[in-house]
Motif scaffolding. Structure first.
Motif, PDB file in Angstrom:
ATOM      1  N   LEU A 160       1.019  23.456 -18.398  1.00  0.00           N
ATOM      2  CA  LEU A 160       1.639  22.865 -19.714  1.00  0.00           C
ATOM      3  C   LEU A 160       0.462  22.038 -20.618  1.00  0.00           C
ATOM      4  O   LEU A 160       0.391  22.390 -21.862  1.00  0.00           O
ATOM      5  CB  LEU A 160       2.793  22.110 -19.509  1.00  0.00           C
ATOM      6  CG  LEU A 160       3.897  22.923 -18.988  1.00  0.00           C
ATOM      7  CD1 LEU A 160       5.248  22.070 -18.713  1.00  0.00           C
ATOM      8  CD2 LEU A 160       4.349  23.947 -20.101  1.00  0.00           C
ATOM      9  N   LEU A 161      -0.220  21.058 -19.921  1.00  0.00           N
ATOM     10  CA  LEU A 161      -1.090  20.452 -20.454  1.00  0.00           C
ATOM     11  C   LEU A 161      -2.449  21.664 -21.097  1.00  0.00           C
ATOM     12  O   LEU A 161      -2.860  21.266 -21.983  1.00  0.00           O
ATOM     13  CB  LEU A 161      -1.846  19.717 -19.628  1.00  0.00           C
ATOM     14  CG  LEU A 161      -1.071  18.274 -18.993  1.00  0.00           C
ATOM     15  CD1 LEU A 161      -1.651  17.293 -18.263  1.00  0.00           C
ATOM     16  CD2 LEU A 161      -0.606  17.550 -20.493  1.00  0.00           C
ATOM     17  N   ALA A 162      -2.738  22.426 -20.131  1.00  0.00           N
ATOM     18  CA  ALA A 162      -3.609  23.673 -20.401  1.00  0.00           C
ATOM     19  C   ALA A 162      -3.123  24.352 -21.946  1.00  0.00           C
ATOM     20  O   ALA A 162      -3.917  24.806 -22.880  1.00  0.00           O
ATOM     21  CB  ALA A 162      -3.911  24.586 -19.413  1.00  0.00           C
ATOM     22  N   LEU A 163      -1.811  24.716 -21.791  1.00  0.00           N
ATOM     23  CA  LEU A 163      -1.303  24.960 -23.246  1.00  0.00           C
ATOM     24  C   LEU A 163      -1.771  24.326 -24.417  1.00  0.00           C
ATOM     25  O   LEU A 163      -1.835  24.857 -25.473  1.00  0.00           O
ATOM     26  CB  LEU A 163       0.132  25.260 -23.037  1.00  0.00           C
ATOM     27  CG  LEU A 163       0.645  26.493 -22.366  1.00  0.00           C
ATOM     28  CD1 LEU A 163       2.322  26.224 -22.284  1.00  0.00           C
ATOM     29  CD2 LEU A 163       0.407  27.851 -23.094  1.00  0.00           C
ATOM     30  N   PHE A 164      -1.709  22.995 -24.334  1.00  0.00           N
ATOM     31  CA  PHE A 164      -1.906  22.013 -25.393  1.00  0.00           C
ATOM     32  C   PHE A 164      -3.345  22.387 -25.689  1.00  0.00           C
ATOM     33  O   PHE A 164      -3.712  22.446 -26.988  1.00  0.00           O
ATOM     34  CB  PHE A 164      -1.301  20.693 -25.043  1.00  0.00           C
ATOM     35  CG  PHE A 164      -1.782  19.730 -26.371  1.00  0.00           C
ATOM     36  CD1 PHE A 164      -0.805  19.364 -26.923  1.00  0.00           C
ATOM     37  CD2 PHE A 164      -2.982  19.176 -26.442  1.00  0.00           C
ATOM     38  CE1 PHE A 164      -1.107  18.420 -28.213  1.00  0.00           C
ATOM     39  CE2 PHE A 164      -3.352  18.338 -27.217  1.00  0.00           C
ATOM     40  CZ  PHE A 164      -2.388  17.764 -28.167  1.00  0.00           C
ATOM     41  N   LEU A 211       6.370  24.617 -28.141  1.00  0.00           N
ATOM     42  CA  LEU A 211       5.971  23.658 -29.020  1.00  0.00           C
ATOM     43  C   LEU A 211       4.842  22.859 -28.746  1.00  0.00           C
ATOM     44  O   LEU A 211       4.024  22.138 -29.488  1.00  0.00           O
ATOM     45  CB  LEU A 211       7.159  22.512 -29.213  1.00  0.00           C
ATOM     46  CG  LEU A 211       8.143  23.150 -30.208  1.00  0.00           C
ATOM     47  CD1 LEU A 211       9.515  22.150 -29.971  1.00  0.00           C
ATOM     48  CD2 LEU A 211       7.590  22.932 -31.810  1.00  0.00           C
ATOM     49  N   VAL A 212       4.278  22.646 -27.341  1.00  0.00           N
ATOM     50  CA  VAL A 212       3.130  22.023 -26.953  1.00  0.00           C
ATOM     51  C   VAL A 212       1.790  22.858 -27.649  1.00  0.00           C
ATOM     52  O   VAL A 212       0.863  22.213 -27.808  1.00  0.00           O
ATOM     53  CB  VAL A 212       3.153  21.577 -25.579  1.00  0.00           C
ATOM     54  CG1 VAL A 212       2.971  23.016 -24.535  1.00  0.00           C
ATOM     55  CG2 VAL A 212       2.173  20.709 -25.044  1.00  0.00           C
ATOM     56  N   PHE A 213       2.005  24.032 -27.068  1.00  0.00           N
ATOM     57  CA  PHE A 213       0.948  24.788 -27.920  1.00  0.00           C
ATOM     58  C   PHE A 213       0.831  24.961 -29.437  1.00  0.00           C
ATOM     59  O   PHE A 213      -0.318  24.462 -29.874  1.00  0.00           O
ATOM     60  CB  PHE A 213       1.339  26.339 -27.621  1.00  0.00           C
ATOM     61  CG  PHE A 213       0.196  27.537 -28.247  1.00  0.00           C
ATOM     62  CD1 PHE A 213      -0.942  27.707 -27.273  1.00  0.00           C
ATOM     63  CD2 PHE A 213       0.370  27.809 -29.205  1.00  0.00           C
ATOM     64  CE1 PHE A 213      -1.900  28.341 -27.820  1.00  0.00           C
ATOM     65  CE2 PHE A 213      -0.731  28.894 -29.861  1.00  0.00           C
ATOM     66  CZ  PHE A 213      -1.587  29.125 -29.118  1.00  0.00           C
ATOM     67  N   VAL A 214       1.952  24.942 -30.003  1.00  0.00           N
ATOM     68  CA  VAL A 214       2.020  24.918 -31.583  1.00  0.00           C
ATOM     69  C   VAL A 214       1.500  23.439 -31.996  1.00  0.00           C
ATOM     70  O   VAL A 214       0.984  23.376 -32.938  1.00  0.00           O
ATOM     71  CB  VAL A 214       3.512  24.999 -32.091  1.00  0.00           C
ATOM     72  CG1 VAL A 214       3.651  24.755 -33.641  1.00  0.00           C
ATOM     73  CG2 VAL A 214       3.902  26.461 -31.759  1.00  0.00           C
ATOM     74  N   GLN A 215       1.751  22.366 -31.598  1.00  0.00           N
ATOM     75  CA  GLN A 215       1.553  20.923 -32.000  1.00  0.00           C
ATOM     76  C   GLN A 215       0.032  20.743 -31.571  1.00  0.00           C
ATOM     77  O   GLN A 215      -0.727  20.198 -32.297  1.00  0.00           O
ATOM     78  CB  GLN A 215       2.395  19.949 -31.350  1.00  0.00           C
ATOM     79  CG  GLN A 215       3.810  19.940 -31.894  1.00  0.00           C
ATOM     80  CD  GLN A 215       3.839  19.735 -32.956  1.00  0.00           C
ATOM     81  OE1 GLN A 215       4.037  20.758 -33.915  1.00  0.00           O
ATOM     82  NE2 GLN A 215       3.948  18.706 -33.739  1.00  0.00           N
TER      83      GLN A 215
END
Length: 398
Positions: free
Chosen positions: A241-245, A295-299
């Motif tokens: 999930l951090l990698a998605l950000f 949202l973590v990717f979008v933000q």
């Protein structure tokens, strides 16, 4: 875009690794050097302070050096202090290496931004800036999990050696590829550049950059506990999930770089509004794994798209201060990167819950929107008064 600009991006990636990797190494460093975890955590603060102070200071000191000499000197200094950090058994020495490394990193980034913007041409500053900031976002993706992984298998010192290994080819690339035809800040001179930095438009842009970056790192710093305590995902999924950000950040920088030179106003208005709404929606839906993943990717994309565009606008607003503008833009971003997590910590320690950093991020972006709206309105009034016309209504925007 000249190829050596991408080589500068490689060097920025290596330096970004150094900044982000400590998040996964604090406990190991504390145990090895005989200090508390809180004391070991000051290594991150020391690096941030060094970046804030070092960006304008090192940019000013290097103004009359040829570009190649300035960049190679900063990069070699960065490499040497990481060797010292990997070898030392003293926490005090390690702390000093972090400060010196941050000063070198800040100086390199300030001169690199000025150099890339200069060779890219007058209408391509955004693309050049996005290449360098792309190195930062990739380091954001790789730095935290990469540092933690190296620490688990070979100890925390191996992460420092990894930064050295990444920096060596960057040094040779700078020495053989960067043009050495002029000092990085040869044209205006220090006093003229400092006068140019007093322009209200530039100061407002730097403030907006600090607020937006503060919002970004306020939430990014505390995403892991948010995902485990609110979203309810297993620890093993947190790195993904951090990698998605980070991937979203890279996408945002890339898109922002292509649009910042021609459609900056649209990026800032639409992107800023979407960023504000996104933090609010993220805070409200953080308990849903699917929504949180999207949202973590979008933000990440919106945060770095808007942030990189603001850096580009700072360079355009200070065309007569090419070197110091990059230095002050770097400092402004790091002020936000240092202040945002601190404000988020106050919210968490105040018992406001794991969603509170998301709300703080929304407030910071909202404040940026208010500042931008007041500035837009004020500048419009001044222009219309000078022209003898009543001011037209304009919408608030970043």
């Amino acid at each position: 875009m000249p190829f050596f600009v991408y080589l500068l991006g490689l060097a920025v990636f290596a330096q970004g690794m150094s900044e982000f990797m400590l998040s996964g190494l604090v406990e190991d460093i504390a145990a090895d050097l005989g200090v508390s975890i809180g004391t070991a955590g000051t290594l991150t603060s020391a690096f941030a302070v060094g970046m804030i102070i070092g960006a304008p200071l090192m940019a000013m000191l290097s103004m009359h050096w040829p570009r190649r000499r300035a960049l190679s000197a900063f990069l070699i200094a960065f490499l040497v202090v990481h060797i010292a950090g990997a070898l030392t058994s003293s926490f005090a020495v390690l702390l000093v290496t972090r400060v010196v490394g941050a000063l070198a990193n800040a100086g390199f980034l300030a001169v690199a931004v000025a150099t890339a913007a200069a060779v890219a041409g007058p209408d391509a500053k955004g693309r050049a800036t996005s290449v360098l900031l792309g190195g930062v976002t990739l380091a954001c993706v790789v730095g935290v999990p990469g540092g933690a992984l190296l620490g688990q298998f070979w100890g925390w010192r191996s992460a420092f050696w990894a930064v050295v290994v990444l920096s060596v080819p960057a040094v040779f690339a700078v020495l053989h590829s960067v043009p050495d035809d002029a000092p990085a800040g040869a044209v205006p001179g220090a006093r003229r550049e400092l006068r140019a930095l007093r322009r209200p438009r530039l100061l407002v842009t730097l403030l907006l950059g600090a607020l937006v970056n503060g919002a970004t790192f306020c939430s990014f710093t505390y995403l892991a506990p948010l995902f485990t305590h609110v979203t309810g995902v297993a620890d093993t999924w947190v790195p993904a999930l951090l990698a998605l950000f980070g991937l979203g950040s890279f996408a945002g920088v890339t898109a922002g770089g292509r649009l910042a030179d021609t459609r900056a106003a649209q990026v800032l208005v639409a992107g800023g509004a979407a960023l504000l709404v996104g933090w609010v929606v993220f805070a409200l839906t953080a308990g849903n794994p699917v929504a949180a993943s999207v949202l973590v990717f979008v933000q990440g994309a919106l945060s770095f798209g808007v942030g990189s565009t603001l850096v580009t606008q700072a360079l355009y607003a200070a065309g007569e201060a090419p070197t110091l503008a990059g230095g002050f833009a770097t400092a402004a971003l790091n002020v936000g990167a240092a202040a945002g997590p601190s404000i988020g910590a106050l919210a968490l320690d105040g018992g406001l819950g794991h969603r509170s950093p998301l709300w703080v991020s929304a407030l910071l972006v909202g404040l940026a929107a208010v500042v931008a709206g007041v500035w837009r309105r004020t500048s419009a009034v001044l222009r219309t008064r000078a022209a003898g016309r009543p001011p037209a209504d304009r919408p608030l925007s970043i």
